[in-house]
Design an enzyme around this catalytic site. Structure first.
Site, mmCIF file in Angstrom:
data_model
loop_
_atom_site.group_PDB
_atom_site.id
_atom_site.type_symbol
_atom_site.label_atom_id
_atom_site.label_comp_id
_atom_site.label_asym_id
_atom_site.label_seq_id
_atom_site.Cartn_x
_atom_site.Cartn_y
_atom_site.Cartn_z
ATOM 1 N N GLU A 36 6.065 57.275 20.712
ATOM 2 C CA GLU A 36 5.729 56.192 19.796
ATOM 3 C C GLU A 36 5.236 56.743 18.458
ATOM 4 O OE1 GLU A 36 2.915 53.610 22.054
ATOM 5 O OE2 GLU A 36 3.467 54.981 23.672
ATOM 6 N N HIS A 38 7.800 50.584 21.720
ATOM 7 C CA HIS A 38 7.339 51.047 23.031
ATOM 8 C C HIS A 38 8.440 51.091 24.090
ATOM 9 C CE1 HIS A 38 4.352 51.545 26.288
ATOM 10 N NE2 HIS A 38 3.474 51.765 25.327
ATOM 11 N N HIS A 73 -2.833 47.756 21.985
ATOM 12 C CA HIS A 73 -1.499 47.265 21.566
ATOM 13 C C HIS A 73 -1.520 45.835 21.038
ATOM 14 C CE1 HIS A 73 0.180 50.940 22.771
ATOM 15 N NE2 HIS A 73 0.472 50.683 24.021
#
Length: 350
Positions: free
Chosen positions: A299, A172, A102
């Site tokens: 996502e 997210h 991420h």
């Protein structure tokens, strides 16, 4: 409306920007990480929370679960925190063992964004990621625009760079449409128009294969709850500790996902042109934030670890290109314990 959301350890003031009115869908977004800290909808005289959230800025800055953040530069994982691009190797920040997750140590989600404009129905955020940040090449200018219209919340990413760079932004939030942490997130009904998924290894990295969802717990082509689909004997669910897998969306697809809570009567449809959707069941929250219960992460994104798999769709942004991707969340109120056909009809009308 803007309110203080606390300060970071260095004294930086974090603000929460509200979108929407008291009698409709309402969101609160932070200038820290572009975090969707609150999303509520009125149901039978009460406001129902749709996403999991934390109490203040400090809690979000320390959050290991990435609640509500704008993810970047690259969503999901990059193996060994390395990739090659145009004949040159790069090493990224390793923040999950020796892998990159991420966007790295801070990524986009733990950095301050600049508010470009804020109105009752829209918030524009900007972030400039310098060359070398988290190990990525090139300067990257990103704009994230949240827009709320009726029962729809839209998030639009736009970006330009001055050197080729991997770029795979996503969002997210953890969804539990029941609005009650005591109601299991796995009791929500989920539909994802995906014929294949990406198997993972012991480090949650894609193996490079694509597997048919038919006959597996990853088949959500017809709506089902995660609880009903879950199979403790499934090798992929064991290695992931539950659902933490990328579903390859059928092309073309009518949506990226649909979710419905029979407990609150709230339904959601996600629209996006991304090629895949990461499904995470939120099991890490049991340790990270046990007071929150669980939520599902849905996502839309490019394939994880794509820079290291020549057979995956390209996820490189190059100079001269104008990146644009929209994620739209459409909500409807079909009511409690409805048939799926009624849920779909309500979403069609929204």
């Amino acid at each position: 409306m803007v309110r203080s959301f606390g300060r970071l350890d260095d004294g930086t003031q974090v603000r929460a920007c509200r979108l929407g009115d008291d009698d409709g869908l309402q969101a609160e977004i932070l200038d820290l990480g572009g975090i969707l800290a609150r999303l509520e909808i009125p149901v039978e005289g009460n406001r129902v929370g749709l996403v999991l959230g934390l109490p203040d800025a400090g809690a979000y800055r320390a959050d290991p679960a990435y609640l509500g953040i704008l993810v970047g530069r690259y969503g999901n994982r990059i193996a060994a925190s390395r990739f090659s691009l145009d004949g040159r190797g790069y090493r990224l920040a390793a923040n999950e063992g020796h892998n990159h997750l991420h966007g790295g140590m801070l990524g986009f989600g733990r950095r301050m964004w600049t508010v470009g404009s804020h109105a009752n129905d829209a918030l524009v955020l900007h972030y400039r990621s310098p060359d070398g940040e988290e190990g990525y090449p090139g300067m990257l200018d990103v704009t994230a625009t949240y827009r709320l219209q009726g029962m729809r919340l839209q998030l639009r990413f736009e970006a330009r760079c001055d050197a080729p760079t991997p770029f795979n932004p996503t969002h997210h939030p953890y969804f539990n449409l029941a609005g009650n942490p005591a109601v299991p997130a796995a009791s929500q009904w989920l539909r994802v128009p995906a014929d294949d998924y990406l198997p993972i290894d012991a480090e949650l990295l894609p193996t490079g294969e694509m597997a048919d969802v038919a006959g597996t717990p990853f088949d959500f082509r017809q709506a089902a709850t995660l609880a009903a689909r879950h199979d403790e004997a499934d090798a992929q669910l064991r290695v992931g500790g539950g659902y933490d897998h990328c579903l390859v969306l059928r092309q073309p697809h009518d949506c990226a996902a649909e979710l419905y809570s029979p407990h609150s009567g709230v339904a959601m449809r996600i629209l996006c042109d991304a090629p895949a959707l990461q499904l995470y069941g939120g099991h890490g929250l049991d340790v990270q934030h046990p007071q929150l219960g669980r939520g599902l992460c849905l996502e839309p994104q490019d394939f994880p670890d794509a820079p290291n798999h020549a057979n995956f769709p390209d996820a490189i942004l190059r100079p001269g290109q104008h990146y644009r991707r929209e994620i739209e969340y459409v909500f409807a109120l079909p009511g409690r314990d409805r048939e799926w056909t009624e849920v779909t009809a309500a979403l069609d009308r929204a």
